[in-house]
Scaffold this active site. Sequence first.
Site: not given
Length: 252
Positions: A87, A162
């Site tokens: 992430h 993302e």
Amino acid sequence: MPTKLLIANWKMNPVTEKQVVRLAKASDASNVVIAPPFTFLALVRSVIKKAALGAQDVFWESHGAYTGEVSGVMLKDLGVRYAILGHSERRALGETDKIVNKKIKAAFNAGLKVVLCVGEPWQVRKKGIAPAKRFIEKQLRIDLSAIGKYKIKNNQLIIAYEPIWAISTSRSASFKDNADTPENAAVMMRFIRSFAGRILMNRNLLVFYGGSVNGKNAESFLGNSEIDGVLVGGASLRPKEFRSIIKIAQSF
Ligand code: PGA
């Protein structure tokens, strides 16, 4: 996959067990993966009946003298099925692609499904789509190095696109709280699917979008055929809104 999957990335929220129970109950649906902080995994597991459990990180060794770390073997034993890796918030704290690669291997070795996050910062994207693709190519090349040997089945690897600038809490964003458009995201995701597919010699990858998905725009993302599911951060902490996203996802 019968319906589109939602991954609720709670990040370092909420902070009390009472809030966790309330949120987990509201988020419990068969097309949802709940990824709470480590300390609440067992509590969420005890509350949910339909949702699957996800972890927000995995250490690359299975056990040993690694103070403060949590291994994939431990998580699997706890009932965790998915691991979010790479992430951008972890990368911002110093996690390199090499580390992400080691963690993916550890997660697969432990029998977990992997949600690998990739995405470009605004400084790169503002120069255009081509530099953004090159940035992601570099991430994928290292992150997925020697992963082909794991003979990944249908839904064992999810790659989440993302764009960092589209994440709702991203401070560097010049347009805070703005998601990418489903059309732009779909272009990048088609690229990710084919590039990662070539690296892994596997066409069965799932590609998700993440970044400011909310009750208002969820339909436009989930309705796009290129998007197999979404990662939801901020909106997954708002029970009513998240329930409405669950309903939308179930309608596809
Ligand atoms: P956001 O977070 O939905 O709050 O933008 C998404 C993520 O960081 O995974």
